[in-house]
Scaffold this active site. Structure first.
Site, short mmCIF file in Angstrom:
data_model
loop_
_atom_site.label_atom_id
_atom_site.label_comp_id
_atom_site.label_asym_id
_atom_site.label_seq_id
_atom_site.Cartn_x
_atom_site.Cartn_y
_atom_site.Cartn_z
N GLY A 54 8.21 4.73 -5.53
CA GLY A 54 8.04 4.04 -4.27
C GLY A 54 6.64 4.13 -3.68
N HIS A 55 5.71 4.82 -4.37
CA HIS A 55 4.36 5.02 -3.80
C HIS A 55 3.31 4.71 -4.85
CE1 HIS A 55 1.08 7.20 -1.65
NE2 HIS A 55 1.82 6.93 -0.61
N PHE A 56 2.93 3.62 -5.11
CA PHE A 56 3.42 2.33 -4.65
C PHE A 56 3.83 1.54 -5.88
CE2 PHE A 56 0.08 3.64 -1.65
CZ PHE A 56 0.77 3.57 -0.45
N VAL A 61 0.02 5.86 -6.76
CA VAL A 61 -0.94 6.76 -6.13
C VAL A 61 -0.17 7.98 -5.64
CG1 VAL A 61 -2.57 7.05 -4.23
CG2 VAL A 61 -2.44 4.85 -5.42
#
Length: 154
Positions: A54-56, A61
Site C-alpha cells: 500500500g506504500h505505494f 517506498v
C-alpha cells in the site's frame, strides 16, 4: 577494535534481545556494537515487505516512520547491551523524536545502514543521534529518545 566492541550479531541473537517480530522486526544484522554507546546495523529492504502493498502501489517506498523505527530498534540494542543494566520485565519505548529529516527514499533492493550513537542517558531516559544511509547517502537523520519502563505499567 577494543575488547568492549562486538563486531557481529546475527538475527537469532537480535531476536533474543528485541521483543519485535515479523513484520515489525526491522534490524537484520549488527555489524558493530560498543555496548551502551554505539551501533552499526542494517536492514535489507526487499519487495516482500508487507508495507509495499500500500506504500505505494507501483512506486514502492519504505515509510519514513519505519526507518525511524528501525533506528530506534538499533538504539534499543545499544541499551539492552549495557553492562549492569537490569531490563528484566522491562520494555524500551519512544519518548520523543527530534530534528528528523528525510533526505532520500528507501526502496526495494536497498541496504539500509543504521548508525546510532548515545548522546546521554539519565534516570532510564536515553537520547540517541541516528543516521540511516543507503550507499553512503543519508536517507534519514535525527534524534530519538526512549525510556525503560516496567511491562506491568502498560
Amino acid at each position: 577494535m577494543s575488547k568492549n566492541e562486538i563486531d557481529y550479531i546475527d538475527i537469532n541473537k537480535i531476536m533474543a534481545m528485541l521483543p519485535h517480530r515479523y513484520p515489525f522486526l526491522l534490524v537484520d544484522r549488527v555489524e558493530e556494537l560498543t555496548p551502551g554507546d554505539s551501533i552499526k546495523a542494517y536492514k535489507n529492504v526487499t519487495m516482500n515487505e508487507p508495507f509495499f502493498q500500500g506504500h505505494f502501489p507501483g512506486l514502492p517506498v519504505m515509510p519514513g516512520v519505519l526507518i525511524v523505527e528501525a533506528l530506534a530498534q538499533a538504539g534499543g540494542i545499544i541499551v539492552l547491551s549495557t553492562d549492569g543494566l537490569d531490563v528484566t520485565d522491562k520494555v524500551f519505548l519512544f519518548t520523543g523524536i527530534d530534528k528528523v529529516k528525510f533526505r532520500r527514499p528507501v526502496v526495494p533492493g536497498d541496504k539500509l545502514v543504521l548508525d546510532v550513537v548515545k548522546i546521554r542517558s539519565k534516570m532510564g531516559i536515553w537520547k540517541m543521534k541516528c543516521v540511516a544511509t543507503v550507499d553512503g547517502e543519508i536517507a534519514v537523520q535525527g534524534e530519538v529518545s526512549a525510556a525503560i519502563v516496567d511491562k506491568g505499567a502498560l
